[in-house]
Design a protein around this motif. Structure first.
Motif, PDB file in Angstrom:
ATOM      1  N   LEU A 199      18.376  -0.309  -5.951  1.00 30.95           N
ATOM      2  CA  LEU A 199      17.383   0.622  -6.480  1.00 30.95           C
ATOM      3  C   LEU A 199      16.161   0.707  -5.573  1.00 30.95           C
ATOM      4  O   LEU A 199      15.719   1.798  -5.205  1.00 30.95           O
ATOM      5  N   VAL A 200      15.588  -0.437  -5.194  1.00 32.39           N
ATOM      6  CA  VAL A 200      14.373  -0.393  -4.385  1.00 32.39           C
ATOM      7  C   VAL A 200      14.677   0.084  -2.965  1.00 32.39           C
ATOM      8  O   VAL A 200      13.835   0.723  -2.323  1.00 32.39           O
ATOM      9  N   THR A 201      15.865  -0.208  -2.470  1.00 36.00           N
ATOM     10  CA  THR A 201      16.257   0.298  -1.155  1.00 36.00           C
ATOM     11  C   THR A 201      16.383   1.808  -1.179  1.00 36.00           C
ATOM     12  O   THR A 201      15.982   2.506  -0.231  1.00 36.00           O
ATOM     13  N   SER A 202      16.916   2.348  -2.267  1.00 35.45           N
ATOM     14  CA  SER A 202      17.027   3.791  -2.423  1.00 35.45           C
ATOM     15  C   SER A 202      15.640   4.429  -2.490  1.00 35.45           C
ATOM     16  O   SER A 202      15.393   5.489  -1.895  1.00 35.45           O
ATOM     17  N   ALA A 203      14.716   3.786  -3.207  1.00 33.89           N
ATOM     18  CA  ALA A 203      13.352   4.306  -3.290  1.00 33.89           C
ATOM     19  C   ALA A 203      12.691   4.315  -1.913  1.00 33.89           C
ATOM     20  O   ALA A 203      12.038   5.291  -1.531  1.00 33.89           O
ATOM     21  N   GLN A 204      12.879   3.240  -1.160  1.00 31.82           N
ATOM     22  CA  GLN A 204      12.295   3.164   0.175  1.00 31.82           C
ATOM     23  C   GLN A 204      12.852   4.263   1.081  1.00 31.82           C
ATOM     24  O   GLN A 204      12.124   4.882   1.863  1.00 31.82           O
TER      25      GLN A 204
ATOM     26  N   ARG B 257       1.800  -3.960  -8.374  1.00 36.44           N
ATOM     27  CA  ARG B 257       1.907  -5.399  -8.103  1.00 36.44           C
ATOM     28  C   ARG B 257       3.347  -5.796  -7.807  1.00 36.44           C
ATOM     29  O   ARG B 257       3.590  -6.829  -7.177  1.00 36.44           O
ATOM     30  N   ASN B 258       4.282  -4.992  -8.240  1.00 35.88           N
ATOM     31  CA  ASN B 258       5.697  -5.274  -7.963  1.00 35.88           C
ATOM     32  C   ASN B 258       6.108  -4.770  -6.583  1.00 35.88           C
ATOM     33  O   ASN B 258       6.704  -5.487  -5.784  1.00 35.88           O
ATOM     34  N   LEU B 259       5.822  -3.507  -6.316  1.00 34.24           N
ATOM     35  CA  LEU B 259       6.066  -2.895  -5.018  1.00 34.24           C
ATOM     36  C   LEU B 259       5.120  -1.722  -4.911  1.00 34.24           C
ATOM     37  O   LEU B 259       4.843  -1.052  -5.901  1.00 34.24           O
ATOM     38  N   ALA B 260       4.579  -1.508  -3.729  1.00 33.32           N
ATOM     39  CA  ALA B 260       3.475  -0.559  -3.573  1.00 33.32           C
ATOM     40  C   ALA B 260       3.946   0.739  -2.950  1.00 33.32           C
ATOM     41  O   ALA B 260       4.616   0.735  -1.917  1.00 33.32           O
ATOM     42  N   GLY B 261       3.586   1.846  -3.596  1.00 35.38           N
ATOM     43  CA  GLY B 261       3.848   3.153  -3.017  1.00 35.38           C
ATOM     44  C   GLY B 261       4.574   4.132  -3.909  1.00 35.38           C
ATOM     45  O   GLY B 261       4.509   5.341  -3.687  1.00 35.38           O
ATOM     46  N   ILE B 262       5.296   3.644  -4.924  1.00 38.62           N
ATOM     47  CA  ILE B 262       6.026   4.558  -5.810  1.00 38.62           C
ATOM     48  C   ILE B 262       5.069   5.156  -6.832  1.00 38.62           C
ATOM     49  O   ILE B 262       4.307   4.440  -7.476  1.00 38.62           O
ATOM     50  N   GLY B 263       5.120   6.462  -6.963  1.00 43.76           N
ATOM     51  CA  GLY B 263       4.371   7.160  -7.996  1.00 43.76           C
ATOM     52  C   GLY B 263       5.319   7.829  -8.967  1.00 43.76           C
ATOM     53  O   GLY B 263       6.528   7.571  -8.980  1.00 43.76           O
ATOM     54  N   ASN B 264       4.779   8.725  -9.765  1.00 41.27           N
ATOM     55  CA  ASN B 264       5.560   9.304 -10.851  1.00 41.27           C
ATOM     56  C   ASN B 264       6.746  10.118 -10.352  1.00 41.27           C
ATOM     57  O   ASN B 264       7.824  10.117 -10.950  1.00 41.27           O
ATOM     58  N   LEU B 265       6.552  10.832  -9.251  1.00 43.46           N
ATOM     59  CA  LEU B 265       7.638  11.654  -8.724  1.00 43.46           C
ATOM     60  C   LEU B 265       8.812  10.782  -8.293  1.00 43.46           C
ATOM     61  O   LEU B 265       9.954  10.992  -8.741  1.00 43.46           O
TER      62      LEU B 265
ATOM     63  N   GLU C  81      -7.823   1.234  14.128  1.00 43.02           N
ATOM     64  CA  GLU C  81      -6.607   1.751  13.498  1.00 43.02           C
ATOM     65  C   GLU C  81      -6.919   2.207  12.089  1.00 43.02           C
ATOM     66  O   GLU C  81      -7.909   1.786  11.479  1.00 43.02           O
ATOM     67  N   VAL C  82      -6.071   3.096  11.581  1.00 44.60           N
ATOM     68  CA  VAL C  82      -6.121   3.511  10.178  1.00 44.60           C
ATOM     69  C   VAL C  82      -4.729   3.269   9.617  1.00 44.60           C
ATOM     70  O   VAL C  82      -3.741   3.769  10.163  1.00 44.60           O
ATOM     71  N   VAL C  83      -4.654   2.497   8.540  1.00 44.69           N
ATOM     72  CA  VAL C  83      -3.362   2.140   7.969  1.00 44.69           C
ATOM     73  C   VAL C  83      -3.366   2.397   6.468  1.00 44.69           C
ATOM     74  O   VAL C  83      -4.414   2.394   5.819  1.00 44.69           O
ATOM     75  N   ALA C  84      -2.184   2.632   5.946  1.00 43.16           N
ATOM     76  CA  ALA C  84      -1.992   2.764   4.502  1.00 43.16           C
ATOM     77  C   ALA C  84      -1.478   1.447   3.955  1.00 43.16           C
ATOM     78  O   ALA C  84      -0.672   0.765   4.586  1.00 43.16           O
ATOM     79  N   ARG C  85      -1.961   1.107   2.779  1.00 43.27           N
ATOM     80  CA  ARG C  85      -1.441  -0.057   2.053  1.00 43.27           C
ATOM     81  C   ARG C  85      -1.229   0.400   0.632  1.00 43.27           C
ATOM     82  O   ARG C  85      -2.175   0.532  -0.140  1.00 43.27           O
TER      83      ARG C  85
ATOM     84  N   ASP D 175       4.846  -3.138   0.527  1.00 40.61           N
ATOM     85  CA  ASP D 175       4.664  -1.700   0.695  1.00 40.61           C
ATOM     86  C   ASP D 175       5.972  -1.085   1.190  1.00 40.61           C
ATOM     87  O   ASP D 175       6.484  -1.469   2.247  1.00 40.61           O
ATOM     88  N   LEU D 176       6.485  -0.099   0.459  1.00 46.13           N
ATOM     89  CA  LEU D 176       7.753   0.515   0.834  1.00 46.13           C
ATOM     90  C   LEU D 176       7.733   1.130   2.222  1.00 46.13           C
ATOM     91  O   LEU D 176       8.784   1.249   2.854  1.00 46.13           O
TER      92      LEU D 176
END
Length: 283
Positions: free
Chosen positions: A193-198, A159-167, A45-49, A128-129
């Motif tokens: 807020l984090v639910t909206s980001a996800q 370290r807080n939540l993984a996947g959010i970048g500048n955009l 498998e190939v997965v993103a983290r 990870d979102l």
């Protein structure tokens, strides 16, 4: 910088091309891995983290890569012409089977580790979102650990939540009408807020285009990101921009001073919002 949705799509496409097939070529072009030969092993498998890509093999080995600011993976048919996206000298690794060649350009932190060793590479990441470990209460608790940190900075801390970048940082703060310089502890509803980001990342994970407005026309894809001095799509106020964070980790933040009322960058540095934006560089 590739964000969580881009990394997820990269891993998904690599999984479709590589999983269940034995490797016929493994060509590592970094000194530490120059003698590594994984041919004959089968990709399971190939997965993103977060922003990491983990290519797992049937003998409990994992090939790790990180895209950082400029890394990318491209697929081409075995025996066909190679991808022409980047010069040859930018190739860091090639993994191939009878059907597909996966070429990693400028990918970083290449490692080959046993499965247990993945924890040393990605164990520090928050939920990870776009991953199976996504958990709103954990993400909220992580953001609350340093309540004085500006929410625009806290969202980028993997370290807080993984996947959010500048955009997505700038876009979700606009959607939720939050001043990016609001201390994380003062955000009235971190769970929302984090639910909206996800939700924003999930809506974009299956295609390379990134839109947060629902439109794909050039100039209308994003509410604020990349739109410095252009009129806000909601209220027509010129979009502001300012560098946020501590060097060398600072990043550009975009926001609408009307739709996202607050002290803005003046909260920390005493500068006026508009003046600070005029001096910032693009992100």
């Amino acid at each position: 910088m590739p964000e969580g949705d881009t990394v997820w799509l990269t891993a998904h496409r690599l999984h479709q091309a590589l999983s269940g097939r034995p490797l016929t070529i493994t060509d590592f072009r970094v000194p530490a891995l120059a003698t590594v030969d994984l041919t004959g092993r089968t990709v399971t498998e190939v997965v993103a983290r977060g922003k990491h890509v983990l290519t797992r093999l049937d003998d409990d080995l994992t090939v790790h890569s990180h895209l950082r600011m400029d890394g990318s993976w491209y697929l081409s048919k075995t025996g066909g012409p190679p991808p022409r996206r980047h010069p040859e000298h930018m190739i860091r690794v090639r993994l191939a089977n009878a059907d597909w060649v996966a070429t990693g350009y400028r990918v970083h932190d290449l490692r080959v580790v046993d499965r247990a060793g993945e924890a040393d590479l990605v164990g520090h990441l928050g939920p990870d979102l776009l991953g199976p470990d996504w958990d709103v209460p954990t993400a909220v608790a992580n953001l609350q650990r340093q309540p004085e940190t500006a929410i625009g900075e806290a969202l980028l801390d993997q370290r807080n939540l993984a996947g959010i970048g500048n955009l997505y940082k700038s876009e979700v703060l606009f959607v939720e009408r939050l001043d990016p310089w609001t201390p994380a502890g003062d955000v009235p509803d971190l769970a929302r807020l984090v639910t909206s980001a996800q939700r924003l990342l999930r809506l974009n994970r299956d295609h390379p285009e990134q839109t947060t407005t629902g439109y794909r026309e050039r100039g209308r894809e994003h509410w604020v990101y990349g739109r410095y001095r252009e009129p806000c799509l909601r209220c027509r106020t010129p979009i502001a921009r300012q560098m946020q964070g501590v060097a060398p980790q600072e990043r550009s933040t975009y926001w609408c001073p009307t739709c996202q009322p607050g002290a803005g960058p003046a909260r920390k540095n005493g500068a006026a919002d508009r003046a600070g934006a005029d001096q910032a560089s693009s992100g």
